[in-house]
Design a protein around this motif. Sequence first.
Motif, mmCIF file in Angstrom:
data_model
loop_
_atom_site.group_PDB
_atom_site.id
_atom_site.type_symbol
_atom_site.label_atom_id
_atom_site.label_comp_id
_atom_site.label_asym_id
_atom_site.label_seq_id
_atom_site.Cartn_x
_atom_site.Cartn_y
_atom_site.Cartn_z
ATOM 1 N N ALA A 1 0.838 -1.211 0.000
ATOM 2 C CA ALA A 1 0.000 0.000 0.000
ATOM 3 C C ALA A 1 0.873 1.262 0.000
ATOM 4 O O ALA A 1 0.571 2.251 -0.675
ATOM 5 C CB ALA A 1 -0.930 -0.012 1.202
ATOM 6 N N GLU A 2 1.969 1.189 0.747
ATOM 7 C CA GLU A 2 2.832 2.353 0.868
ATOM 8 C C GLU A 2 3.459 2.711 -0.488
ATOM 9 O O GLU A 2 3.487 3.879 -0.879
ATOM 10 C CB GLU A 2 3.938 2.047 1.875
ATOM 11 N N PHE A 3 3.901 1.684 -1.171
ATOM 12 C CA PHE A 3 4.509 1.918 -2.484
ATOM 13 C C PHE A 3 3.466 2.413 -3.481
ATOM 14 O O PHE A 3 3.738 3.305 -4.281
ATOM 15 C CB PHE A 3 5.182 0.646 -3.017
ATOM 16 N N HIS B 1 -5.988 9.360 0.971
ATOM 17 C CA HIS B 1 -6.349 9.767 2.327
ATOM 18 C C HIS B 1 -7.324 8.801 2.976
ATOM 19 O O HIS B 1 -7.756 9.023 4.083
ATOM 20 C CB HIS B 1 -6.918 11.193 2.305
ATOM 21 N N ASP B 2 -7.636 7.696 2.267
ATOM 22 C CA ASP B 2 -8.558 6.698 2.837
ATOM 23 C C ASP B 2 -7.966 6.057 4.078
ATOM 24 O O ASP B 2 -6.808 5.691 4.073
ATOM 25 C CB ASP B 2 -8.846 5.603 1.785
ATOM 26 N N SER C 1 -7.565 12.736 -10.892
ATOM 27 C CA SER C 1 -6.558 13.076 -9.885
ATOM 28 C C SER C 1 -7.236 13.315 -8.532
ATOM 29 O O SER C 1 -6.691 12.937 -7.488
ATOM 30 C CB SER C 1 -5.742 14.295 -10.321
ATOM 31 N N ALA C 2 -8.421 13.896 -8.555
ATOM 32 C CA ALA C 2 -9.161 14.110 -7.301
ATOM 33 C C ALA C 2 -9.513 12.760 -6.668
ATOM 34 O O ALA C 2 -9.361 12.568 -5.458
ATOM 35 C CB ALA C 2 -10.424 14.924 -7.568
ATOM 36 N N VAL D 1 1.285 6.828 -6.819
ATOM 37 C CA VAL D 1 0.233 7.807 -7.127
ATOM 38 C C VAL D 1 0.803 9.222 -7.026
ATOM 39 O O VAL D 1 0.606 10.061 -7.914
ATOM 40 C CB VAL D 1 -0.984 7.642 -6.173
ATOM 41 N N ASP D 2 1.548 9.458 -5.957
ATOM 42 C CA ASP D 2 2.191 10.761 -5.756
ATOM 43 C C ASP D 2 3.080 11.134 -6.941
ATOM 44 O O ASP D 2 3.051 12.255 -7.430
ATOM 45 C CB ASP D 2 3.072 10.716 -4.492
#
Lengths: 341, 111
Positions: free
Chosen positions: B20-22, B110-111, B102-103, B27-28
């Motif tokens: 999940a972190e990756f 932020h989930d 993107s939104a 996404v970033d």
Amino acid sequence: MTESQAHLLIVDDNKVNRLLMSRSVEMLGHRASLAENGRVAMQMLQTGRYDVLLLDIEMPEMDGFEVLEALKADPTLRDLPVIVTSSVEGLDNIVRCIELGAEDYIPKPVNKTLLNARLNSSLEKKRLYDEQKKLLQRFATDEVAKDLNEQGFTIGGRRMTATVLFCDIRDFTALSEDMSPEATIELLNTFYTLMFDAVTGHGGIVSLMVGDGLMALFGAPQALENSAQSAASAAQEMRDMMGVLNQERDAMGESMIKVGFGIATGEVVAGYAGTDARATYTCIGKTVNLAARLEAHTKVAGHTILCDLQTQRALVDGEGSAPLSPVQFKGFSEALDVFAL
Amino acid sequence: MTDALIDEAVFTELADAMGAEFAAELVDTFLSEAPGMFAELRAAFVGRDADNYRRAAHSIKSNADVFGARALADQARAMEMSELPENDTAIATLDAIYADTSAALKARLHD
């Protein structure tokens, strides 16, 4: 894990794709280096060693197709397995990659399980290629290995001018009757070691080893500046070394070994002869027959090294050779000039 | 809204396979790289450079596919495969889809 760890080069112009691919590769236990286009990748391939290339197609400066073409043209990189990873549209583009030598194609986004399977298969192929290369170096001379690497293997010959050298041990059968099998093989090994060193030291290749004799080629497959001179120098060096060996044998009360050399220069047909499964680099033609006849004639003439006219004319010190009376060799229509070196 | 823009199965698989972190880091990276890709697309359109236009659309499609951003990938793919257009309607459509996509991706982070 470290034992099977491979070093991959990932070539992709897109940062998200590079990150994703390198992470996938690292999770599979491999190491990844990154290039952002084909041009950078080709530079890295000149200096670094990689096991597999993961190649994107759509890239600025130098695209994936151009990379595949450049790899194909480079003998040192031709065997590097390439897996194309792309979301390029159209089956014809994928076909083009395979035709240009890509090992495999994985559509993007790349599935990690699929990548693992394809990577392992490519790495296995790479391992086999490397093993083959090692075998080739062991069983073929450097020149033939180089020729095979550059030209590939095809049964068939080329006409070329070369010098052929025959040499064998006089009366070896009688000599070996008084020796143990171990001593016979040891003597042959010593003989071959000395002969091989002299032949390869002068740019020739040993193309045939039969019992107590050998046939060497000079000027094929790789051209030499003066193949006749190289062959003559090799023969003279071998004769000198046999002299040293005989001194040692004499001191130990062993019988002397007599060797004869025949050298001929001219047109030969050289190439790989045999079948697809078993072949050898060899050459045939009148020049080969003549060299063999000259070698046999050393017994009659009482000289260790004999050569033909074309060899003698090419020698730097041609006057230093002694002309003998012309000989009518079996299989040749006219009497030929013979020279002793 | 989110469901229509992002294919849940694809995004979940990405997070499961890569962590999940990756996935969040990826996404970033996409969100910070995307403006550059859109700028290249528009510059190619203005400069009438068909090759660069196709390549920029291809890159956006390729990245959209990573996150299961279906609508964005479909529009980018259509642009990649079409001729260089006379007007910027397609680009405007892509811009609009990207704004929503993107939104949706940010919301997911932020989930």
